[in-house]
Motif scaffolding. Structure first.
Motif, mmCIF file in Angstrom:
data_model
loop_
_atom_site.group_PDB
_atom_site.id
_atom_site.type_symbol
_atom_site.label_atom_id
_atom_site.label_comp_id
_atom_site.label_asym_id
_atom_site.label_seq_id
_atom_site.Cartn_x
_atom_site.Cartn_y
_atom_site.Cartn_z
ATOM 1 N N GLN A 132 72.632 124.282 -6.803
ATOM 2 C CA GLN A 132 72.719 125.812 -7.092
ATOM 3 C C GLN A 132 73.726 126.256 -6.576
ATOM 4 N N TYR A 133 73.720 126.048 -4.643
ATOM 5 C CA TYR A 133 73.941 127.530 -3.503
ATOM 6 C C TYR A 133 75.823 127.302 -3.594
ATOM 7 N N SER A 165 76.383 129.700 -6.668
ATOM 8 C CA SER A 165 76.482 131.219 -6.340
ATOM 9 C C SER A 165 77.868 131.618 -5.476
ATOM 10 N N LYS A 214 79.553 123.598 -11.688
ATOM 11 C CA LYS A 214 78.530 123.494 -12.446
ATOM 12 C C LYS A 214 78.804 122.052 -13.168
ATOM 13 N N TYR A 244 77.158 120.037 -10.522
ATOM 14 C CA TYR A 244 75.587 120.290 -10.457
ATOM 15 C C TYR A 244 74.691 119.668 -11.580
#
Length: 415
Positions: A42-43, A46, A113, A116
């Protein structure tokens, strides 16, 4: 009745080993909140957000100050009261460079994304396949342990009778051979269970031994689920939904944005500013404006533009390869599932029930002396092989069905 393999695992687990019964849905929920690999991924999203923020930031204005270090007329050092200049300049990026850099950064976020999503799908699929393996390996172990319980008691009785000379030693050896074969199967299955347990611990972040809480009726319902969908439809769904393939397509878009951004560097930037000079100009307290722009005598970013073009063309070829690979992977997964499922459906449930009935009957008749040891051990050996193969077939059906779900990223098969 819910399958309980707690007792089966006691032989391969220390007395202090904690165990926990969990349904597949519960494992999925824990996975989503605990899986460290997924949380770490997830980082990257970010970080991509931070890159977008950074791309939007303007260059800082630059201010410079010039003061007198030595006044030769008045013999003074640092005479800044009578002679000083102040200049402020700002770089204005032209050619849409900043917007194009932001657009490129946004495509990188989309890529993050998709990475992920693909990781989440792959890990969740691995979780389900491991859960199915643990369940069916547990059923194998249950059948073997039931056989071993009966055979070990029988072997002890045979040893007593052999020592008394009532039974031939070869009969005892025949029985021992059957038990050794079952124990060999048991070790292999137990090792598989331990590997599955270790995998589930890593995936869920739970240190306890996870016991599948799955009823026989639930397993049967999922196993017999065969949705009516063609191979071509599966391939289309995979093309539309598979995050790995979508990543390849988005990479083309990202590389095109990068190419456009690199071309914008051939447009020179403008530097503008204001300059105040106390006594160094034509007038006292002079205020001037400044403009500066590089002379575009050649395309200074030509090499990077060409490189970006080659990268884009390369990503297009990679996308074509990914599509072809995905279609073939779906085809293989579908054919694998279909072959196993067809074989399973050709087995009559009555035949399986008869197999269980005959085995129990063989045990009863052997106790009564109506069946010889040779007949009993031969049948037991065949029975064990049939039971193991049947559970392995069911496990592989579930695993291949989940592989189709993973590739299409659609819940084609119920879990």
């Amino acid at each position: 009745m819910t399958l309980k393999i707690l007792a089966l695992l006691l032989g391969s687990c220390t007395p202090l080993c904690a165990q926990k019964s969990m349904s597949l849905k519960e494992c999925e929920q824990v996975f989503r909140s605990n899986n460290l690999q997924l949380l770490a991924e997830q980082y990257n999203i970010s970080q991509a957000d931070a890159d977008i923020i950074q791309a939007k930031i303007w260059d800082l204005p630059e201010i410079s100050f010039t003061g007198n270090a030595y006044n030769p007329d008045d013999k003074k050092t640092f005479d800044v009261l009578h002679s000083k200049d102040v200049e402020i300049q700002q770089l204005f990026v032209l050619g849409g460079k900043r917007k194009k850099e932001v657009d490129f950064a946004k495509t990188n976020k989309e890529l993050a994304k998709l990475q992920y999503n693909q990781l989440a799908v792959d890990l969740l699929s691995q979780l389900k396949e491991t859960y199915y393996s643990l369940y069916y390996d547990g059923r194998k172990l249950l059948r073997i342990d039931n056989q071993l319980s009966f055979l070990n008691d029988l072997l002890q009785a045979y040893k007593i009778q052999t020592s008394k000379g009532n039974i031939s030693l070869k009969d005892e050896v025949r029985l021992q051979t059957l038990i050794l074969s079952l124990n060999k199967d048991r070790i292999e299955i137990t090792n598989s269970i331990l590997a599955s347990q270790n995998s589930l611990k890593i995936l869920t972040g739970i240190n306890e031994e996870i016991i599948p809480e799955w009823s026989v009726s639930e397993a049967k319902e999922v196993l017999e689920n065969a949705p009516l969908i063609s191979l071509e439809d599966l391939q289309k769904k995979a093309e539309e939904n598979n995050a790995d393939y979508q990543f390849a397509l988005k990479t083309i878009e990202s590389n095109k944005a990068y190419h456009t951004w690199q071309k914008s560097f051939n447009t020179p930037d403008l530097t503008a500013g204001l300059q105040y000079s106390q006594s160094g100009g034509a007038f006292k307290n002079e205020l001037n404006f400044t403009l500066g722009i590089p002379i575009p005598l050649w395309k200074q970013n030509k090499g990077n533009v060409q490189k970006a073009q080659y990268i884009t063309e390369q990503s297009q070829k990679n996308a074509e390869f990914k599509k072809n690979e995905l279609y073939n992977q779906v085809n293989l997964a579908y054919q694998t599932w279909e072959n196993q499922y067809t074989q399973f459906r050709n087995i009559n449930q009555t035949d399986l029930d008869n197999l269980e009935s005959v085995y129990k009957g063989m045990q009863d008749n052997f106790r009564k002396g109506n069946v010889s040891l040779i007949e009993f051990t031969d049948f037991s050996d065949s029975y064990n092989e049939s039971v193991l193969q049947m559970n392995e077939m069911k496990k592989q059906i579930m695993i291949s069905a989940e592989e189709i779900n993973r590739l299409t990223q659609t819940q084609i098969f119920k879990s």
